[in-house]
Design a protein around this motif. Structure first.
Motif, PDB file in Angstrom:
ATOM      1  N   GLU A 263       1.948  14.027   4.942  1.00 53.82           N
ATOM      2  CA  GLU A 263       1.314  13.109   5.872  1.00 53.82           C
ATOM      3  C   GLU A 263       2.334  12.210   6.548  1.00 53.82           C
ATOM      4  O   GLU A 263       3.283  11.758   5.915  1.00 53.82           O
TER       5      GLU A 263
ATOM      6  N   HIS B 253      -7.085  16.441   2.740  1.00 54.34           N
ATOM      7  CA  HIS B 253      -6.238  15.494   2.006  1.00 54.34           C
ATOM      8  C   HIS B 253      -5.268  14.780   2.951  1.00 54.34           C
ATOM      9  O   HIS B 253      -5.217  13.551   2.985  1.00 54.34           O
ATOM     10  N   GLU B 254      -4.519  15.547   3.712  1.00 57.98           N
ATOM     11  CA  GLU B 254      -3.472  14.916   4.529  1.00 57.98           C
ATOM     12  C   GLU B 254      -4.080  14.041   5.625  1.00 57.98           C
ATOM     13  O   GLU B 254      -3.538  12.992   5.953  1.00 57.98           O
TER      14      GLU B 254
ATOM     15  N   HIS C 110      -4.889  10.650   4.372  1.00 61.72           N
ATOM     16  CA  HIS C 110      -3.744   9.736   4.284  1.00 61.72           C
ATOM     17  C   HIS C 110      -3.603   8.860   5.524  1.00 61.72           C
ATOM     18  O   HIS C 110      -2.878   7.864   5.491  1.00 61.72           O
TER      19      HIS C 110
ATOM     20  N   GLU D  91      -2.317   8.112  -3.013  1.00 63.10           N
ATOM     21  CA  GLU D  91      -2.660   9.453  -3.503  1.00 63.10           C
ATOM     22  C   GLU D  91      -3.972   9.476  -4.292  1.00 63.10           C
ATOM     23  O   GLU D  91      -4.763  10.405  -4.174  1.00 63.10           O
TER      24      GLU D  91
ATOM     25  N   ASN E 141      -6.999   8.627  -2.007  1.00 65.45           N
ATOM     26  CA  ASN E 141      -7.145   9.752  -1.088  1.00 65.45           C
ATOM     27  C   ASN E 141      -7.699  10.989  -1.790  1.00 65.45           C
ATOM     28  O   ASN E 141      -8.518  11.723  -1.235  1.00 65.45           O
TER      29      ASN E 141
ATOM     30  N   TYR F 125      -2.543  11.302  -8.880  1.00 63.36           N
ATOM     31  CA  TYR F 125      -3.584  11.939  -8.066  1.00 63.36           C
ATOM     32  C   TYR F 125      -4.888  12.049  -8.854  1.00 63.36           C
ATOM     33  O   TYR F 125      -5.925  11.557  -8.432  1.00 63.36           O
TER      34      TYR F 125
HETATM   35 ZN   LIG Z   1      -1.222  13.063  -0.724  1.00 60.08          ZN
END
Ligand SMILES: [Zn+2]
Length: 636
Positions: A303, A329-330, A333, A352, A355, A419
Motif C-alpha cells: 500500500e 486489504h491494500e 490501507h 495491519e 485493516n 495482523y
Molecule cells: Zn497490510
C-alpha cells in the motif's frame, strides 16, 4: 500549474516534496532532485534533521534489513546479483535569501538507511526549513516491495524522506527493518517522472501533465494530504480505468493477467462502497492498482497513498480469492495507514490489525463468510476468519500486539500477532458490543485521528468514549499482554434421580424405604409414586489461559430444550446444576463469539447415547480439513 484537489487542507501539510526524477530503464537507476519544505509543528526547536534512505537496506548483506531477513521476505528471496541503494549526492539548506548552505551527511544508526544533518541554526516552533537534495537510486531486483523485474519498475521508498519530528523526543526515524514499514508526516507532493516514451506509468496522486520530448516523456503528478509517493512503470501494462462513486479507479495489469481485471475492479468498488458506509467516503479523486509480474511478486500486496499493488496469476483459479483479498486489504490501507498514519515501525497493529479486521468483514459480506478465502477448491472452503484463526494459532503467545515491529520473535510471530490476533481482538470487541455499536466506535476513532499519528492509547480512549464504557479492562490485556484463552467443557455429569432409599426423617418417626434385592418384599412406607425419568446434572466449563473473556454456553436437554448460560469468565471454571431432563449436549461459545479461543475441539460435549456424536465427528473433520488447507497455504 497543478490542480488544487482540496481547497481546505485535510492534514497539517508540514512535509512537502517537489521531485524531478528520471528513470534509466536499462540500468534501473533513478536520478532525482527534490526540494523539501518542512515546517516544525511541535513546540520544540529542531537543531537537526533526519532522513530515511530506505533503498540502502539493499546495499549489502550487512544492513539491518538483510541481517534480520537473511535475504528472505514474504516468500521472496533476494537476488545478490542486483543490490540497490539510495545515494545522496548533495544536500543543502536553502536560506531565506535563497543561498544554498551545504550540509554534511551523518549516519548515526547501524546502517545507511538513516541519514542525519545538523542545521546551521535551529528551526523554531512554527518555523520552516527548505532542503534541496540531489540523489541517485539503484533499484534492486524486486525483493521487498521496491525494485525492478524485467521491464517492470516499482519505485517505492525511493527518495530521501524526512522522519517525523516529535518535539522533545526528537526525530522518529528508524532504520529499515525486515518487519517494519514506514512513518512520515503529511504534505503536498509534486512529482515529475521522466521515462522512455513507450512506458506506462502509474503513481500516487493525479496526472495533470504529460510532455513528450524525443524518446522520453515527462509525467507530472500531484497529490495532497498524503505521506508518501510511489510509482510504477512498465511498457506493456494493460491500462484500464473505470469511475465509481466519483473515484477514478485505474488498473495497470500484466498482459497475462487480463482475465483478472474485472476481479480487481470489483474488489475496489466493494471497498469504496463499504468504507463510505462504515467509516468515511474515500476523499481522494483516484486510486491506482498495479499488478506486478510473476517474477516481481515481491512488489505485490503493498500500500501507498492512492496507489496499491496487488497480485494475480493465471495459475490461481477463481476458487482462491487471493486477488480479491489482496485488493480489499491494500485498498483498506488508504484508511488504516494512509489517512490514519500511525507509526508503522512501532505500532503496526493500528494499520495491519484494523485493516485485517475490515478485510475479513468486506470479504465475508461479498463472498460469504464460509468461503471468503477459498471457495470450493476440491470441495474445500475456507473463510477469512478461519484463515485468520489458523494464522493466529500458529504462534499465539510469543509476543504482544503492542510492540515495536522489529522486536518480534520472528516474522511469523509478527504476522500472527499484528495482523491476525489484532483482527480477532477487534472481532471479539464487535461480538461484545454488537455490530452497530462497533461501527459507531470505529467511525469515531477514524474521524478523530485521521491525518494525525494516533497511538494505541488513543484507540482505547476513543473507542471507550464512543462505546460509553471503559473498554481498557477488556482491550488492554489483549493488546498489551500475551495471555490466551481456551474454553473447555471440563465435566458433564447426569445422575438419575431415583426413589429415596434409607430412612425418611420427615415424619414423627423414621420410616425405612427399602428396594431390597428381593422383589417380593413388601415396600414399607407410602406406595411408590409414578416416577418420571429425571436427572441431577452438573456442567462445568473451564477457562484455560490467563485471558479473561466472557462466554456463552449452550446446554441442550433430552426433552429438546436448550438453555443459554452466560459466564463472565472470571475464576478458573464455573459450574451449573440442573434438575430435570438429562443434559445431552453442551457447547461453549456456540456462536463462535470468542475467535481467540485456542482450541475449539474441546468446546463441545455430547451424550454418548445420542446420535449427535456423528455430528460432532463431522465438525471435527471439517476443522481438520481446514487445518490441512491452511497448512498448505503456509507452505506455499
Ligand atoms: Zn497490510
Amino acid at each position: 500549474s497543478p490542480p488544487v484537489l482540496f481547497s481546505t487542507p485535510m492534514s497539517p501539510r508540514n512535509a512537502n516534496y517537489a521531485i524531478q526524477v528520471t528513470l534509466d530503464a536499462g540500468k534501473h537507476t533513478l536520478r532525482g532532485e527534490e526540494r523539501i519544505r518542512w515546517r516544525n509543528i511541535t513546540d520544540t526547536p529542531a537543531t537537526d534533521a533526519w532522513f530515511h534512505l530506505y533503498l540502502n537496506a539493499f546495499a549489502n548483506d550487512h544492513t539491518v534489513f538483510m541481517t534480520e531477513s537473511r535475504g528472505q521476505l514474504r516468500g521472496d528471496a533476494f537476488d545478490k546479483e542486483h543490490w540497490g541503494y539510495c545515494q545522496v549526492r548533495t544536500i543543502a539548506l536553502v536560506g531565506a535569501d535563497g543561498a544554498r548552505i551545504p550540509l554534511v551527511q551523518l549516519f548515526p544508526r547501524e546502517d545507511h538507511t538513516v541519514m542525519r544533518v545538523v542545521l546551521p541554526a535551529p528551526v523554531p516552533p512554527g518555523g520552516e526549513a527548505v532542503f534541496e537534495v540531489a540523489f541517485e537510486d539503484q533499484l534492486p531486483r524486486v525483493f521487498a516491495r521496491a525494485g525492478f523485474a524485467g521491464t517492470f519498475n516499482m519505485a517505492g521508498q525511493w527518495f530521501p524522506k524526512l522522519g517525523v519530528f516529535q518535539g522533545a523526543k526528537g526525530w522518529n526515524c528508524h532504520e529499515y527493518h525486515a518487519n517494519t514499514e514506514f512513518f512520515s508526516d503529511f504534505g503536498v507532493y509534486d512529482v515529475s517522472i521522466t521515462v522512455p516514451a513507450d512506458y506506462v506509468v502509474g503513481a500516487t496522486g493525479v496526472l495533470w501533465q504529460e510532455v513528450r520530448h524525443g524518446a522520453e516523456k515527462t509525467l507530472s503528478f500531484h497529490a495532497e494530504d498524503v505521506h508518501d509517493f510511489a510509482w510504477a512503470a512498465q511498457p506493456d501494462f494493460v491500462d484500464r480505468t473505470e469511475t465509481y462513486m466519483g473515484v477514478q479507479i485505474r488498473v495497470l495489469m500484466q498482459p497475462g493477467n487480463r482475465a483478472s481485471i474485472p476481479r480487481y475492479f470489483a474488489a475496489v468498488k466493494e471497498d469504496l462502497k463499504d468504507y463510505a458506509e462504515w467509516i468515511w467516503k474515500y476523499p481522494y479523486p483516484e486510486i491506482t492498482v498495479v499488478d506486478p509480474p510473476m517474477n516481481g511478486m515481491g512488489a505485490g500486496g503493498m500500500e501507498y497513498p492512492t496507489f496499491i499493488t496487488a497480485g494475480a496469476s493465471p495459475f490461481l483459479g477463481k476458487r482462491i480469492l487471493i486477488p480479491e483479498v489482496t485488493v480489499v486489504h491494500e485498498f483498506g490501507h488508504q484508511y488504516w495507514y494512509g489517512m490514519e498514519a500511525d507509526n508503522e515501525f512501532e505500532r503496526a497493529w493500528l494499520d495491519e490489525g484494523i485493516n485485517s479486521y475490515y478485510e475479513a468483514r468486506i470479504m465475508d459480506k461479498w463472498y460469504g463468510s464460509e468461503k471468503s478465502f477459498v471457495d470450493d477448491l476440491w470441495g474445500w472452503n475456507l473463510g477469512e476468519e478461519a484463515q485468520e484463526r489458523m494464522a493466529y494459532l500458529s504462534l499465539p503467545d510469543m509476543d504482544p500486539i503492542v510492540l515495536d515491529a522489529w522486536k518480534y520473535f520472528s516474522s511469523r510471530s509478527y504476522d500472527a500477532i499484528t495482523y491476525d490476533k489484532s483482527a480477532l481482538v477487534l472481532k471479539t470487541l464487535e461480538n461484545q458490543l454488537g455490530r452497530k455499536k462497533m461501527d459507531e466506535v470505529m467511525r469515531a476513532f477514524f474521524m478523530q485521528v485521521k491525518f494525525t499519528h494516533p497511538d494505541t492509547r488513543d484507540f482505547v480512549r476513543i473507542v471507550s468514549q464512543a462505546a460509553g464504557q471503559d473498554l481498557a479492562p477488556v482491550l488492554d490485556p489483549m493488546l498489551y499482554g500475551t495471555g490466551t484463552v481456551d474454553f473447555r467443557v471440563a465435566l458433564v455429569r447426569n445422575v438419575p434421580q431415583s426413589p429415596p432409599e434409607g430412612y425418611d426423617l420427615a415424619g414423627s418417626a423414621p420410616v425405612l424405604y427399602s428396594k431390597g434385592k428381593d422383589k417380593k418384599q413388601e415396600r414399607k412406607g407410602p406406595p411408590k409414586a409414578p416416577f418420571k425419568e429425571s436427572y441431577d446434572s452438573t456442567v462445568v466449563v473451564e477457562r484455560r489461559g490467563s485471558l479473561v473473556l466472557p462466554v456463552e454456553v449452550a446446554i441442550e436437554f433430552s426433552d429438546g430444550t436448550t438453555r443459554t448460560e452466560r459466564w463472565n469468565g472470571e475464576g478458573r471454571y464455573t459450574t451449573w446444576t440442573f434438575s430435570g431432563p438429562k443434559v445431552v449436549r453442551v457447547v461453549a461459545d456456540p456462536k463462535d463469539l470468542v475467535p481467540l479461543d485456542l482450541n475449539r475441539l474441546n468446546n463441545g460435549w455430547v451424550d454418548e447415547g445420542d446420535g449427535a456424536v456423528a455430528r460432532c465427528m463431522t465438525t471435527r473433520f471439517r476443522v481438520l480439513y481446514q487445518s490441512l488447507v491452511a497448512m498448505l497455504f503456509n507452505i506455499l
